[in-house]
Motif scaffolding. Sequence first.
Motif, mmCIF file in Angstrom:
data_model
loop_
_atom_site.group_PDB
_atom_site.id
_atom_site.type_symbol
_atom_site.label_atom_id
_atom_site.label_comp_id
_atom_site.label_asym_id
_atom_site.label_seq_id
_atom_site.Cartn_x
_atom_site.Cartn_y
_atom_site.Cartn_z
ATOM 1 N N SER A 32 8.541 -4.561 14.307
ATOM 2 C CA SER A 32 8.105 -5.882 13.809
ATOM 3 C C SER A 32 8.592 -6.116 12.395
ATOM 4 C CB SER A 32 6.579 -5.985 13.756
ATOM 5 O OG SER A 32 6.056 -5.979 15.006
ATOM 6 N N ASN A 77 0.813 -1.226 0.000
ATOM 7 C CA ASN A 77 0.000 0.000 0.000
ATOM 8 C C ASN A 77 0.847 1.278 0.000
ATOM 9 O OD1 ASN A 77 0.984 0.227 2.588
ATOM 10 N ND2 ASN A 77 -0.987 0.156 3.610
ATOM 11 N N SER A 123 4.872 2.439 18.642
ATOM 12 C CA SER A 123 4.076 1.606 17.758
ATOM 13 C C SER A 123 4.126 2.198 16.349
ATOM 14 C CB SER A 123 2.645 1.566 18.279
ATOM 15 O OG SER A 123 1.914 0.637 17.541
ATOM 16 N N ARG A 133 10.735 -9.318 11.391
ATOM 17 C CA ARG A 133 10.181 -10.279 10.427
ATOM 18 C C ARG A 133 11.025 -10.353 9.164
ATOM 19 N NH1 ARG A 133 3.769 -8.921 10.607
ATOM 20 N NH2 ARG A 133 3.893 -8.154 12.745
ATOM 21 N N GLN A 184 4.495 -11.901 20.800
ATOM 22 C CA GLN A 184 3.710 -11.326 21.896
ATOM 23 C C GLN A 184 2.640 -12.308 22.399
ATOM 24 O OE1 GLN A 184 2.029 -7.532 20.863
ATOM 25 N NE2 GLN A 184 0.535 -7.597 22.526
HETATM 26 P P1 ADP Z 1 2.121 -3.650 16.395
HETATM 27 O O1 ADP Z 1 1.765 -2.230 16.642
HETATM 28 O O2 ADP Z 1 1.799 -4.577 17.522
HETATM 29 O O3 ADP Z 1 3.496 -3.846 15.845
HETATM 30 P P2 ADP Z 1 0.073 -3.444 14.435
HETATM 31 O O4 ADP Z 1 -1.133 -3.349 15.316
HETATM 32 O O5 ADP Z 1 0.661 -2.240 13.816
HETATM 33 O O6 ADP Z 1 1.200 -4.202 15.233
HETATM 34 O O7 ADP Z 1 -0.193 -4.509 13.280
HETATM 35 C C1 ADP Z 1 -0.929 -5.684 13.474
HETATM 36 C C2 ADP Z 1 -1.008 -6.396 12.134
HETATM 37 O O8 ADP Z 1 -1.555 -5.524 11.141
HETATM 38 C C3 ADP Z 1 0.345 -6.796 11.611
HETATM 39 O O9 ADP Z 1 0.226 -8.057 10.988
HETATM 40 C C4 ADP Z 1 0.722 -5.741 10.608
HETATM 41 O O10 ADP Z 1 1.528 -6.293 9.574
HETATM 42 C C5 ADP Z 1 -0.641 -5.330 10.085
HETATM 43 N N1 ADP Z 1 -0.660 -3.896 9.767
HETATM 44 C C6 ADP Z 1 -0.184 -2.892 10.517
HETATM 45 N N2 ADP Z 1 -0.348 -1.728 9.926
HETATM 46 C C7 ADP Z 1 -0.984 -1.982 8.770
HETATM 47 C C8 ADP Z 1 -1.436 -1.177 7.698
HETATM 48 N N3 ADP Z 1 -1.274 0.152 7.676
HETATM 49 N N4 ADP Z 1 -2.034 -1.779 6.659
HETATM 50 C C9 ADP Z 1 -2.191 -3.101 6.654
HETATM 51 N N5 ADP Z 1 -1.780 -3.917 7.611
HETATM 52 C C10 ADP Z 1 -1.180 -3.366 8.672
#
Ligand code: ADP
Length: 237
Positions: A42, A13, A37, A46, A86
């Motif tokens: 991550s 995206n 955050s 990954r 986590q």
């Molecule tokens: P954290 O903040 O715990 O690192 P997120 O809540 O940001 O994780 O992300 C949770 C899941 O959503 C992950 O699998 C991440 O890859 C996905 N994700 C995070 N941000 C986006 C985004 N903008 N668009 C699509 N998927 C997302």
Amino acid sequence: MIQFNQVKKVYPNGTVGLDNINLTIHPGEFVIIVGLSGAGKSTLLRAMNRLHEISEGEILIDGKSITKAKGADLRRIRRDIGMIFQNFNLVKRVSVLRNVLSGRVGYHGTFRTLFGLWPKRDIELAHDALRRVNIPDKAYVRADQLSGGQQQRVSIARALAQEAKIILADEPVASLDPLTTVQVMDDLKRINQELGITTIVNLHFLDLARKYGTRIIGLRAGKVVFDGPVEEATDEV
Ligand code: ADP
Ligand code: ADP
């Protein structure tokens, strides 16, 4: 042990997850990655075992390119990398021992896991791992009957049974209470010291990192904004 050369990760995206990362992590290091955050923690972790692909650059594990590896070569590199999440990622309804043994799948393929045909040495390794994380008596308990802290110890034991040379822990304490948090972090640090396993831990907060007096990498918007000893890190990291 782990080297990032000009690594960039752009999600489909258009979001930039990692922006020109250059890093070297040496064997036996205990590194804490901090950042708010969305900073890219991550994404960085990954990328290291290729749970997702990077867009540019290259990542080397023990001198071998995980970015370019295929098939059996990729599986062999991944076998050296234990992951801790986590939410523990355990199979909830089976025993702790079977969860720990699942760390051995990379050595035998899935056939043995399906039928539970584990060589004696694997079972010994699994019990050794449970002893090392101080839950030797939980081997035959169902995983979902343990507390959060104990479940995280099981996932550490799984990485030990795997004989991982690298442990990647993605927010391993984010769903634990303060006391259990310290216990799990202490376990990771002790195992790093005892076994020399290169350990990389993602954390939200710097204050927890300070206790371990170690190398800190600060991330912001996919960039490294700090890399050095925790004593030199300011709260902005
Ligand atoms: P954290 O903040 O715990 O690192 P997120 O809540 O940001 O994780 O992300 C949770 C899941 O959503 C992950 O699998 C991440 O890859 C996905 N994700 C995070 N941000 C986006 C985004 N903008 N668009 C699509 N998927 C997302
Ligand atoms: P952290 O672990 O530090 O919370 P992430 O690595 O999860 O950060 O995310 C870094 C950036 O990449 C954030 O802007 C996040 O929204 C975005 N992101 C993560 N996963 C995805 C995804 N699957 N698709 C699109 N954007 C993502």
